[in-house]
Motif scaffolding. Structure first.
Motif, PDB file in Angstrom:
ATOM      1  N   LYS A   1       0.836  -1.206   0.000  1.00 39.55           N
ATOM      2  CA  LYS A   1       0.000   0.000   0.000  1.00 39.55           C
ATOM      3  C   LYS A   1       0.875   1.261   0.000  1.00 39.55           C
ATOM      4  O   LYS A   1       0.538   2.257  -0.636  1.00 39.55           O
ATOM      5  CB  LYS A   1      -0.918  -0.002   1.214  1.00 39.55           C
ATOM      6  CG  LYS A   1      -1.966  -1.112   1.194  1.00 39.55           C
ATOM      7  CD  LYS A   1      -2.847  -1.066   2.442  1.00 39.55           C
ATOM      8  CE  LYS A   1      -3.889  -2.179   2.417  1.00 39.55           C
ATOM      9  NZ  LYS A   1      -4.738  -2.165   3.638  1.00 39.55           N
ATOM     10  N   GLY A   2       1.981   1.178   0.728  1.00 34.06           N
ATOM     11  CA  GLY A   2       2.893   2.312   0.757  1.00 34.06           C
ATOM     12  C   GLY A   2       3.517   2.577  -0.601  1.00 34.06           C
ATOM     13  O   GLY A   2       3.770   3.728  -0.973  1.00 34.06           O
TER      14      GLY A   2
ATOM     15  N   THR B   1       2.012   2.181  -3.425  1.00 26.03           N
ATOM     16  CA  THR B   1       0.993   2.921  -4.181  1.00 26.03           C
ATOM     17  C   THR B   1       1.054   4.410  -3.847  1.00 26.03           C
ATOM     18  O   THR B   1       0.961   5.269  -4.732  1.00 26.03           O
ATOM     19  CB  THR B   1      -0.406   2.372  -3.861  1.00 26.03           C
ATOM     20  OG1 THR B   1      -0.444   0.979  -4.155  1.00 26.03           O
ATOM     21  CG2 THR B   1      -1.477   3.087  -4.678  1.00 26.03           C
ATOM     22  N   ILE B   2       1.209   4.720  -2.563  1.00 22.68           N
ATOM     23  CA  ILE B   2       1.317   6.121  -2.144  1.00 22.68           C
ATOM     24  C   ILE B   2       2.610   6.734  -2.679  1.00 22.68           C
ATOM     25  O   ILE B   2       2.642   7.888  -3.120  1.00 22.68           O
ATOM     26  CB  ILE B   2       1.266   6.220  -0.601  1.00 22.68           C
ATOM     27  CG1 ILE B   2      -0.086   5.724  -0.094  1.00 22.68           C
ATOM     28  CG2 ILE B   2       1.521   7.646  -0.139  1.00 22.68           C
ATOM     29  CD1 ILE B   2      -0.175   5.608   1.409  1.00 22.68           C
TER      30      ILE B   2
ATOM     31  N   GLN C   1       2.334   9.993  -5.091  1.00 20.13           N
ATOM     32  CA  GLN C   1       2.946  11.267  -4.735  1.00 20.13           C
ATOM     33  C   GLN C   1       4.104  11.643  -5.662  1.00 20.13           C
ATOM     34  O   GLN C   1       4.785  12.641  -5.428  1.00 20.13           O
ATOM     35  CB  GLN C   1       3.458  11.217  -3.286  1.00 20.13           C
ATOM     36  CG  GLN C   1       2.355  11.064  -2.248  1.00 20.13           C
ATOM     37  CD  GLN C   1       1.438  12.269  -2.216  1.00 20.13           C
ATOM     38  OE1 GLN C   1       1.888  13.408  -2.158  1.00 20.13           O
ATOM     39  NE2 GLN C   1       0.128  12.021  -2.245  1.00 20.13           N
TER      40      GLN C   1
ATOM     41  N   LEU D   1       0.970  14.443   3.945  1.00 16.13           N
ATOM     42  CA  LEU D   1       0.131  13.249   4.003  1.00 16.13           C
ATOM     43  C   LEU D   1      -0.493  13.081   5.390  1.00 16.13           C
ATOM     44  O   LEU D   1       0.056  13.526   6.400  1.00 16.13           O
ATOM     45  CB  LEU D   1       0.956  12.006   3.676  1.00 16.13           C
ATOM     46  CG  LEU D   1       1.396  11.805   2.222  1.00 16.13           C
ATOM     47  CD1 LEU D   1       2.382  10.641   2.120  1.00 16.13           C
ATOM     48  CD2 LEU D   1       0.193  11.555   1.327  1.00 16.13           C
ATOM     49  N   LYS D   2      -1.624  12.406   5.417  1.00 19.61           N
ATOM     50  CA  LYS D   2      -2.226  12.041   6.699  1.00 19.61           C
ATOM     51  C   LYS D   2      -1.326  11.037   7.413  1.00 19.61           C
ATOM     52  O   LYS D   2      -0.563  10.309   6.778  1.00 19.61           O
ATOM     53  CB  LYS D   2      -3.611  11.445   6.474  1.00 19.61           C
ATOM     54  CG  LYS D   2      -4.612  12.413   5.837  1.00 19.61           C
ATOM     55  CD  LYS D   2      -5.954  11.720   5.629  1.00 19.61           C
ATOM     56  CE  LYS D   2      -6.954  12.668   4.991  1.00 19.61           C
ATOM     57  NZ  LYS D   2      -8.260  12.007   4.736  1.00 19.61           N
TER      58      LYS D   2
ATOM     59  N   GLU E   1      -1.919   8.224   8.737  1.00 15.97           N
ATOM     60  CA  GLU E   1      -2.127   6.834   8.327  1.00 15.97           C
ATOM     61  C   GLU E   1      -1.409   6.535   7.009  1.00 15.97           C
ATOM     62  O   GLU E   1      -0.742   5.503   6.863  1.00 15.97           O
ATOM     63  CB  GLU E   1      -3.623   6.568   8.181  1.00 15.97           C
ATOM     64  CG  GLU E   1      -3.944   5.125   7.799  1.00 15.97           C
ATOM     65  CD  GLU E   1      -5.446   4.884   7.684  1.00 15.97           C
ATOM     66  OE1 GLU E   1      -5.820   3.796   7.214  1.00 15.97           O
ATOM     67  OE2 GLU E   1      -6.229   5.781   8.043  1.00 15.97           O
ATOM     68  N   ASP E   2      -1.536   7.451   6.038  1.00 17.85           N
ATOM     69  CA  ASP E   2      -0.847   7.265   4.758  1.00 17.85           C
ATOM     70  C   ASP E   2       0.666   7.375   4.918  1.00 17.85           C
ATOM     71  O   ASP E   2       1.428   6.659   4.256  1.00 17.85           O
ATOM     72  CB  ASP E   2      -1.334   8.303   3.736  1.00 17.85           C
ATOM     73  CG  ASP E   2      -2.771   8.063   3.312  1.00 17.85           C
ATOM     74  OD1 ASP E   2      -3.246   6.931   3.466  1.00 17.85           O
ATOM     75  OD2 ASP E   2      -3.416   9.017   2.837  1.00 17.85           O
TER      76      ASP E   2
ATOM     77  N   LEU F   1       2.077   4.119   6.096  1.00 15.99           N
ATOM     78  CA  LEU F   1       2.207   3.139   5.022  1.00 15.99           C
ATOM     79  C   LEU F   1       3.421   3.451   4.144  1.00 15.99           C
ATOM     80  O   LEU F   1       4.152   2.540   3.719  1.00 15.99           O
ATOM     81  CB  LEU F   1       0.938   3.124   4.170  1.00 15.99           C
ATOM     82  CG  LEU F   1      -0.344   2.669   4.877  1.00 15.99           C
ATOM     83  CD1 LEU F   1      -1.544   2.860   3.966  1.00 15.99           C
ATOM     84  CD2 LEU F   1      -0.230   1.206   5.294  1.00 15.99           C
ATOM     85  N   LEU F   2       3.641   4.736   3.867  1.00 18.02           N
ATOM     86  CA  LEU F   2       4.787   5.120   3.047  1.00 18.02           C
ATOM     87  C   LEU F   2       6.094   4.766   3.750  1.00 18.02           C
ATOM     88  O   LEU F   2       7.034   4.259   3.118  1.00 18.02           O
ATOM     89  CB  LEU F   2       4.725   6.622   2.772  1.00 18.02           C
ATOM     90  CG  LEU F   2       5.892   7.211   1.961  1.00 18.02           C
ATOM     91  CD1 LEU F   2       5.983   6.560   0.590  1.00 18.02           C
ATOM     92  CD2 LEU F   2       5.736   8.732   1.820  1.00 18.02           C
TER      93      LEU F   2
END
Length: 489
Positions: A413-414, A416-417, A421, A473-474, A476-477, A480-481
């Motif tokens: 998921k990270g 994807t971020i 970005q 970023l939030k 939570e995001d 993940l990053l």
């Protein structure tokens, strides 16, 4: 049996025996060919009518060469330039095919301009041909869009910075500019999402629209019929017609032969250059678009601030609307150019304005010592890069890092971020690093999660000087990053 004998008794009919007869009885190819080849042309065949067939040939050539190029191309910031370099330097006839595709786009613009000019000068948009003209103008816009989206795909210096200028120009449009730029780029910066969007538009969306418009254009042309010479009545042709076959077919085939020879010689003797990989951190590079976008490029230089509303939105909108609505604005039956001074004056004004803007752009570049020197340097760098042998940029460590990261759901998921970005625009896919920013592989071993978070929120001075901006970023995001960065070991 009776139909076969009847067909054979007609001297102009095609034979109904063998494979052709079998296909004809099931598809009606005979009727289709007759409709295409035996269309009456008022006033007879003319060289002025060859451009439509030339456009159809170039489009088919672009599709064929494009299919071969996509067999090797990978639309990502990490692999795009490498795959184009492989096509150009290692694939048999790869440089020839790529050059043929690139020169074909310029040829398509030229022939389409000639086709539209001939239609305009001859007044061939008159006489219930409004939809035919409308479809032609939309096709012109789609061809320019194809050229624009394809220009970025090599992902070299010239492609990257020219597209950056183009997308930045879109942001100058009042009210919707910034949203339009983000939509085209897939974010605030250019990266893998930008390439993937341009690739989808160039290979799937715009060609599908062109196929639909070409079919509509041909149907509408058949419905309205050939307009004939400019001395002809647009509603009721009176001159003696001549069939499309054989004279007009031979003229069209002559243009096709010239295009094949000309494009082939250009692609063989003057192959298209590929520059070094895109380096977003290169502040010295001076971008310049293709020749057909130079007038627009020069035009945008004259409008800034509040005046941009007039120069970038109002004037182009009025001009485009006038061109599209031309058959509805000019309702007279007069087609002779010397009897239409307003129409011819407007055509001459627009034509010389575009030529003047393009020449002005080149004149300014040549007479500015700093710009001329930098452009010459960029050309030299391209030539030097082309002389180097192909060197793959992928490594086993980068692929291993990507696979390890994807083994962790949070890291996946990270990732994807990371791409959303546009972090890979500078740090490369899988964090392998580029000339614009260092690699991220091994950062998780040097810093803990809290330190990485602090650096992302508040970059160091060195990071800021390299173009790094604080992350908004939030939490939570961001978590993940960081998980993705930590797995790049």
């Amino acid at each position: 049996m009776h139909s076969t004998q009847k067909s054979q008794s007609n001297g102009s009919a095609l034979p109904e025996k063998g494979l052709w007869g079998w296909l004809n009885r099931r598809t009606g190819l005979d009727t289709l060919l007759r409709t295409a080849l035996y269309e009456p042309i008022p006033g007879g065949a003319r060289l002025a009518y060859i451009f439509g067939s030339g456009l159809l040939f170039i489009f088919i050539s672009q599709v064929i060469t494009g299919v071969f190029l996509t067999l090797y191309y990978v639309p990502s910031a990490d692999h795009a330039h490498t795959t184009v370099a492989y096509i150009t330097k290692s694939v048999t006839a790869g440089s020839f095919l790529r050059s043929l595709h690139a020169y074909g786009s310029s040829a398509m613009v030229i022939v389409l301009l000639l086709h539209l000019s001939q239609t305009y000068i001859y007044g061939a948009y008159k006489g219930r041909r409004e939809l035919l003209w409308l479809s032609g103008t939309i096709l012109f816009g789609l061809v320019l869009a194809m050229a624009f989206t394809g220009y970025l795909l090599p992902w070299d210096q010239r492609a990257y910075f020219a597209t950056a200028v183009g997308t930045n120009a879109a942001s100058e449009i009042p009210w919707i500019g910034e949203s339009l730029k983000r939509m085209m780029r897939g974010g605030t910066e250019m990266g893998t999402l930008t390439i993937s969007r341009f690739f989808v538009a160039h290979v799937f969306f715009i060609p599908a629209c062109i196929f639909a418009l070409v079919a509509s254009h041909i149907f509408l042309f058949r419905k309205a019929g050939a307009a004939g010479p400019f001395t002809e009545n647009p509603f009721k042709p009176e001159q003696k017609p001549e069939l499309f076959y054989p004279r007009q077919v031979l003229m069209d085939l002559s243009l096709t032969a010239l295009l094949i020879i000309g494009l082939g010689l250009l692609a063989f003797f003057v192959p298209l250059q590929l520059g070094p990989p895109a380096n977003p951190a290169d502040a010295q590079y001076i971008p310049r678009p293709e020749w057909y976008y130079l007038p627009i490029f020069q035009w945008l230089k004259y409008w800034h601030g509040a005046a941009s509303l007039i120069g970038i939105l109002i004037i182009p909108t009025i001009l485009a609307a006038a061109i599209v609505a031309l058959p509805f604005l000019d309702r007279s039956v007069e087609r002779r150019p010397w009897k239409r001074p307003v129409a011819m004056g407007a055509y001459a004004f627009v034509l010389f304005a575009l030529l003047g803007l393009g020449l002005r752009s080149q004149y300014v570049d040549m007479h500015d010592p700093g710009v001329a020197q930098q452009l010459a340097k960029q050309k030299t760098e391209e030539e030097e890069y082309m002389r180097k042998p192909f060197e793959p940029e992928l490594s086993s460590s980068s692929l291993a890092a990507a696979n390890v990261a994807l083994a962790d759901p949070l890291a996946a998921k990270g990732k994807t971020i990371f791409e959303a970005q546009s972090c890979n625009a500078c740090h490369g896919d899988a964090g392998v690093g580029t000339t614009a920013a260092p690699k991220l592989i091994g950062v998780g071993a040097k810093f803990n999660a809290q330190k990485i978070k602090a650096l992302l929120r508040q970059p160091s001075t060195a990071m800021t000087q390299g173009g790094m901006t604080p992350s908004d970023l939030k939490d939570e995001d961001l978590k993940l990053l960081i998980a993705y960065i930590e797995r790049l070991k």
